[in-house]
Structures are given as C-alpha cells and as structure tokens.
Design an enzyme around this catalytic site. Sequence first.
Site, short mmCIF file in Angstrom:
data_model
loop_
_atom_site.label_atom_id
_atom_site.label_comp_id
_atom_site.label_asym_id
_atom_site.label_seq_id
_atom_site.Cartn_x
_atom_site.Cartn_y
_atom_site.Cartn_z
N ASP A 14 70.36 27.53 26.44
CA ASP A 14 70.20 26.53 27.50
C ASP A 14 69.88 27.20 28.84
OD1 ASP A 14 70.17 24.06 28.68
OD2 ASP A 14 72.34 23.86 28.81
N ASN A 62 65.32 15.88 22.59
CA ASN A 62 64.31 16.51 23.45
C ASN A 62 62.98 15.77 23.44
OD1 ASN A 62 65.39 19.97 22.88
ND2 ASN A 62 65.98 18.53 24.49
#
Length: 228
Positions: A14, A62
């Site tokens: 991340d 996503n």
Amino acid sequence: MECKIPNHLAIIMDGNGRWAKNRELNRSEGHLEGSNTLIDIAEYCFEKGIKNLSVFAFSTENFKRNKEEVDYLMNLAMKLLNKKLNRLKKQNIKVLFSGRKEGLPNNLIKAIKKCEEETKDNDSGILNICFNYGGRSEIVDAVKNIMDKNIDKDSINEDTFKNYLYNDLPDIDLLIRTSGEYRISNFMLYQMAYSELLFVDKYWPDFKNDDIDNAIKEFNTRERRFGK
Ligand code: FPP
C-alpha cells in the site's frame, strides 16, 4: 538462537499513490515504482528461504478507481507477466494468480494462463499474485465450487475447504502491510486466521530488503500459540 523464516509471507503493498504525490508525480509513476519494488522484494524473499509469498496487486474494489488508473494497472500487470517476472522464472519460482478472471481483459487472462503453465513445474518457491481478488469473494467462490461439484457435505472440514479456494496454499505466518494503515482490507481472510500482523510506516515503493530482514526479526520475537 535459530532464526525462523516464515513459510508463507503475505504483503499488502500500500502507498504507491501517496509515494507519488509526495514527489509531485502522478499515481501511475507510484505504481510503476511499486512494481519494481515487488520484483526486488520477491527475489530477496525467495533468497532468504521464504517458500510462499502472496501479494495484493489489485483488489475487486480497485475497479472503482478511475478508468485511467485501472487501465494503467492492467497494462502494468501485462508488463510484469511479459518481462519483469522473467527474473523470478529463472529463480525456479512457480507463479500463481488468485482472483476472479471475469472483468479482466482477454489478453491479460491469456498471459496469466501462459505464465501459470510455464512455471507450473518450478519448485523453489511460490509467488501468488492476488489480482482482481477479494477475500470474501474467494470464500463465496469456494462454496459455489463445492456445490457445483456436488461434494458430500460430511467430507468438508476446515482442511478440505482449502482445496476449493483459488489456490492450495499454506496458512499465512506473517502479514505485512505498508503505508501506516492498520487494516486487512479483505485480503486472504481464510488463510490469515492465525497470522502475525506487522504494519510498517513506509510507502510500498520505499520498502527495501532490510525491511524484510527487520520483519523476520520481529516475527522471531512473536510467541505463536494458535489459541492454545
Ligand atoms: C496500493 O497503493 C497499491 C495498489 C492498489 C496496487 C498495487 C500494485 C503494485 C504494487 C504494482 C504492481 C502490481 C501489478 C500486478 C499491477 P494505492 O494506490 O492505494 O496508494 P495510496 O493508498 O497511497 O493511494
């Protein structure tokens, strides 16, 4: 004292976007740098003797990002498959993908299948790339898989259930999430039941080999009781 190496390490990579923003770059450049970090770190993990490495490259959620970013990540995945993974193939690593194929471009699905086929006999380690992946979807898909196959319900237990997940992988020993966020974000929920968690306050592109060394050191300080 003997140093324990996690058998299955999982990473939530991340912070690509924030890494880029801090440098006044666009998000794509963060993802590109993140993909280079992925290859370097994977190579190092296998050199250290980690046998299974799972990485969260693209979540089902996503797809909600803007089209430009989604397209960029799909192309980056193609580049990874066509070129960047060659280093790992040379290391005798088997590459697996976990996730739903629906919604992915056809050329990517083909490239995924080709890569899995080419590396299926490699046995020095497994790189499991979670792409269009969600932990809950994986469990739901496993249930559907069991129902489709008319499996006798008495033969299903916690161990045999694993055979119906996207890939047959051992439990995760250590999960690392970068970027200073303290969340699991729907990643490998079934396999993570007893994993140790480590949250690192660095953006993924800044994550380096010595961060793996530190993570292994930290893992060695943890006393794992598995509920006993
Ligand atoms: C999280 O950063 C990262 C991702 C959503 C993608 C992870 C992708 C890579 C490491 C590139 C290599 C992999 C492939 C196969 C494409 P973020 O964008 O959420 O960062 P932010 O939270 O700082 O915005």
